[in-house]
Design a protein around this motif. Sequence first.
Motif, PDB file in Angstrom:
ATOM      1  N   GLN A 132       0.835  -1.207   0.000  1.00 58.55           N
ATOM      2  CA  GLN A 132       0.000   0.000   0.000  1.00 58.55           C
ATOM      3  C   GLN A 132       0.865   1.251   0.000  1.00 58.55           C
ATOM      4  O   GLN A 132       0.544   2.237  -0.675  1.00 58.55           O
ATOM      5  CB  GLN A 132      -0.960   0.009   1.193  1.00 58.55           C
ATOM      6  CG  GLN A 132      -1.974   1.137   1.134  1.00 58.55           C
ATOM      7  CD  GLN A 132      -2.804   1.110  -0.131  1.00 58.55           C
ATOM      8  OE1 GLN A 132      -3.389   0.094  -0.479  1.00 58.55           O
ATOM      9  NE2 GLN A 132      -2.875   2.223  -0.845  1.00 58.55           N
ATOM     10  N   GLN A 133       1.981   1.235   0.729  1.00 59.45           N
ATOM     11  CA  GLN A 133       2.880   2.384   0.724  1.00 59.45           C
ATOM     12  C   GLN A 133       3.466   2.621  -0.659  1.00 59.45           C
ATOM     13  O   GLN A 133       3.597   3.753  -1.102  1.00 59.45           O
ATOM     14  CB  GLN A 133       4.000   2.183   1.753  1.00 59.45           C
ATOM     15  CG  GLN A 133       3.527   2.315   3.185  1.00 59.45           C
ATOM     16  CD  GLN A 133       4.639   2.056   4.181  1.00 59.45           C
ATOM     17  OE1 GLN A 133       5.763   1.757   3.818  1.00 59.45           O
ATOM     18  NE2 GLN A 133       4.311   2.170   5.455  1.00 59.45           N
ATOM     19  N   VAL A 134       3.812   1.546  -1.336  1.00 58.40           N
ATOM     20  CA  VAL A 134       4.339   1.669  -2.703  1.00 58.40           C
ATOM     21  C   VAL A 134       3.273   2.240  -3.628  1.00 58.40           C
ATOM     22  O   VAL A 134       3.538   3.137  -4.431  1.00 58.40           O
ATOM     23  CB  VAL A 134       4.861   0.307  -3.230  1.00 58.40           C
ATOM     24  CG1 VAL A 134       5.169   0.371  -4.712  1.00 58.40           C
ATOM     25  CG2 VAL A 134       6.098  -0.110  -2.454  1.00 58.40           C
ATOM     26  N   ILE A 135       2.042   1.737  -3.505  1.00 55.59           N
ATOM     27  CA  ILE A 135       0.941   2.244  -4.342  1.00 55.59           C
ATOM     28  C   ILE A 135       0.688   3.719  -4.046  1.00 55.59           C
ATOM     29  O   ILE A 135       0.491   4.519  -4.964  1.00 55.59           O
ATOM     30  CB  ILE A 135      -0.331   1.391  -4.130  1.00 55.59           C
ATOM     31  CG1 ILE A 135      -0.115   0.007  -4.749  1.00 55.59           C
ATOM     32  CG2 ILE A 135      -1.557   2.071  -4.723  1.00 55.59           C
ATOM     33  CD1 ILE A 135      -1.167  -1.009  -4.375  1.00 55.59           C
ATOM     34  N   ASP A 136       0.712   4.104  -2.776  1.00 56.04           N
ATOM     35  CA  ASP A 136       0.511   5.509  -2.408  1.00 56.04           C
ATOM     36  C   ASP A 136       1.605   6.394  -2.997  1.00 56.04           C
ATOM     37  O   ASP A 136       1.328   7.491  -3.497  1.00 56.04           O
ATOM     38  CB  ASP A 136       0.471   5.679  -0.888  1.00 56.04           C
ATOM     39  CG  ASP A 136      -0.773   5.054  -0.259  1.00 56.04           C
ATOM     40  OD1 ASP A 136      -1.734   4.756  -1.003  1.00 56.04           O
ATOM     41  OD2 ASP A 136      -0.761   4.849   0.976  1.00 56.04           O
ATOM     42  N   GLU A 137       2.844   5.931  -2.927  1.00 57.33           N
ATOM     43  CA  GLU A 137       3.955   6.696  -3.503  1.00 57.33           C
ATOM     44  C   GLU A 137       3.797   6.794  -5.020  1.00 57.33           C
ATOM     45  O   GLU A 137       4.029   7.848  -5.609  1.00 57.33           O
ATOM     46  CB  GLU A 137       5.296   6.044  -3.145  1.00 57.33           C
ATOM     47  CG  GLU A 137       6.508   6.789  -3.666  1.00 57.33           C
ATOM     48  CD  GLU A 137       6.678   8.188  -3.099  1.00 57.33           C
ATOM     49  OE1 GLU A 137       7.407   8.984  -3.721  1.00 57.33           O
ATOM     50  OE2 GLU A 137       6.092   8.509  -2.039  1.00 57.33           O
ATOM     51  N   LEU A 138       3.387   5.721  -5.642  1.00 57.67           N
ATOM     52  CA  LEU A 138       3.153   5.724  -7.089  1.00 57.67           C
ATOM     53  C   LEU A 138       2.051   6.720  -7.445  1.00 57.67           C
ATOM     54  O   LEU A 138       2.162   7.449  -8.431  1.00 57.67           O
ATOM     55  CB  LEU A 138       2.778   4.315  -7.554  1.00 57.67           C
ATOM     56  CG  LEU A 138       2.611   4.081  -9.046  1.00 57.67           C
ATOM     57  CD1 LEU A 138       3.912   4.371  -9.787  1.00 57.67           C
ATOM     58  CD2 LEU A 138       2.183   2.649  -9.306  1.00 57.67           C
ATOM     59  N   ASP A 139       1.009   6.779  -6.624  1.00 60.86           N
ATOM     60  CA  ASP A 139      -0.095   7.711  -6.869  1.00 60.86           C
ATOM     61  C   ASP A 139       0.345   9.167  -6.800  1.00 60.86           C
ATOM     62  O   ASP A 139      -0.282  10.036  -7.409  1.00 60.86           O
ATOM     63  CB  ASP A 139      -1.233   7.483  -5.867  1.00 60.86           C
ATOM     64  CG  ASP A 139      -1.998   6.194  -6.123  1.00 60.86           C
ATOM     65  OD1 ASP A 139      -1.891   5.652  -7.248  1.00 60.86           O
ATOM     66  OD2 ASP A 139      -2.686   5.727  -5.200  1.00 60.86           O
ATOM     67  N   ARG A 140       1.411   9.450  -6.065  1.00 66.27           N
ATOM     68  CA  ARG A 140       1.902  10.822  -5.937  1.00 66.27           C
ATOM     69  C   ARG A 140       2.766  11.246  -7.131  1.00 66.27           C
ATOM     70  O   ARG A 140       3.076  12.418  -7.270  1.00 66.27           O
ATOM     71  CB  ARG A 140       2.698  10.975  -4.645  1.00 66.27           C
ATOM     72  CG  ARG A 140       1.830  10.998  -3.398  1.00 66.27           C
ATOM     73  CD  ARG A 140       2.620  11.371  -2.163  1.00 66.27           C
ATOM     74  NE  ARG A 140       3.392  10.261  -1.626  1.00 66.27           N
ATOM     75  CZ  ARG A 140       2.928   9.350  -0.785  1.00 66.27           C
ATOM     76  NH1 ARG A 140       1.681   9.404  -0.391  1.00 66.27           N
ATOM     77  NH2 ARG A 140       3.691   8.386  -0.339  1.00 66.27           N
ATOM     78  N   MET A 141       3.138  10.317  -7.971  1.00 70.32           N
ATOM     79  CA  MET A 141       3.988  10.630  -9.123  1.00 70.32           C
ATOM     80  C   MET A 141       3.152  11.197 -10.263  1.00 70.32           C
ATOM     81  O   MET A 141       1.948  10.962 -10.340  1.00 70.32           O
ATOM     82  CB  MET A 141       4.716   9.375  -9.595  1.00 70.32           C
ATOM     83  CG  MET A 141       5.741   8.879  -8.627  1.00 70.32           C
ATOM     84  SD  MET A 141       6.617   7.456  -9.320  1.00 70.32           S
ATOM     85  CE  MET A 141       7.360   6.804  -7.852  1.00 70.32           C
ATOM     86  N   PRO A 142       3.813  11.936 -11.180  1.00 73.30           N
ATOM     87  CA  PRO A 142       3.088  12.454 -12.348  1.00 73.30           C
ATOM     88  C   PRO A 142       2.536  11.308 -13.197  1.00 73.30           C
ATOM     89  O   PRO A 142       3.095  10.213 -13.235  1.00 73.30           O
ATOM     90  CB  PRO A 142       4.149  13.219 -13.135  1.00 73.30           C
ATOM     91  CG  PRO A 142       5.334  13.328 -12.255  1.00 73.30           C
ATOM     92  CD  PRO A 142       5.212  12.310 -11.177  1.00 73.30           C
ATOM     93  N   GLU A 143       1.436  11.580 -13.890  1.00 73.83           N
ATOM     94  CA  GLU A 143       0.781  10.559 -14.698  1.00 73.83           C
ATOM     95  C   GLU A 143       1.716   9.989 -15.758  1.00 73.83           C
ATOM     96  O   GLU A 143       1.653   8.809 -16.079  1.00 73.83           O
ATOM     97  CB  GLU A 143      -0.474  11.127 -15.360  1.00 73.83           C
ATOM     98  CG  GLU A 143      -1.242  10.089 -16.143  1.00 73.83           C
ATOM     99  CD  GLU A 143      -2.533  10.617 -16.728  1.00 73.83           C
ATOM    100  OE1 GLU A 143      -3.129   9.886 -17.526  1.00 73.83           O
ATOM    101  OE2 GLU A 143      -2.940  11.734 -16.395  1.00 73.83           O
TER     102      GLU A 143
END
Length: 194
Positions: free
Chosen positions: A124-135
């Motif tokens: 979940q932390q990895v997914i959250d960090e990924l969500d913060r990156m530009p599209e």
Amino acid sequence: MDKFPDNRLIALIRENNQLAFTALVNRYWEGLYRHIHARIGHEEDTKDILQEIFISAWKSRETIYTDANGTIASYLFKAARYAIINYFSRPQQTICNEALLESLLLHQSTGSALEMLETKELEQQVIDELDRMPERLQLPYRLSRYGQLSTKEIAAQLSLSEQTVRNNISLTLHRLRAFLQKDLLLIIFFFIIP
């Protein structure tokens, strides 16, 4: 319509636009097919599941959603995941790769509940960090890792060069590794590296 972003297609689909729905199906059917077939190993059943996913998407077009980036990939692959689970839960269904199933069950049973919880939290932390990156970084990575698309397919779908796709995925991996190292979470590398 093939060049329209997912969120624009979804808006048109909500208005019963069948051409927009066809464009969406054309965009995702191949990646979904490969994803499902790799897990169940039966061509006709894969086609049936794929058809059910798209029929369900059309029927629920008024409530269908896109993710924060305006794509529907996560919705469709989540639907595929549940369809695969339903497929294997049928009482008459036989599992074609019993050795793979045995190894998965063995690996799952040897992990403690705490390890599984920690792994889920890490994911979940990895997914959250990924969500913060530009599209521009998220989308190629998600299509590669979750959508099972090749670099060439991602490049064609996003109208980018293959080198740009490779660079974006590499940069995303670099950022995720840096995030994990910063938080001393190196054990997640098995989750990130293909």
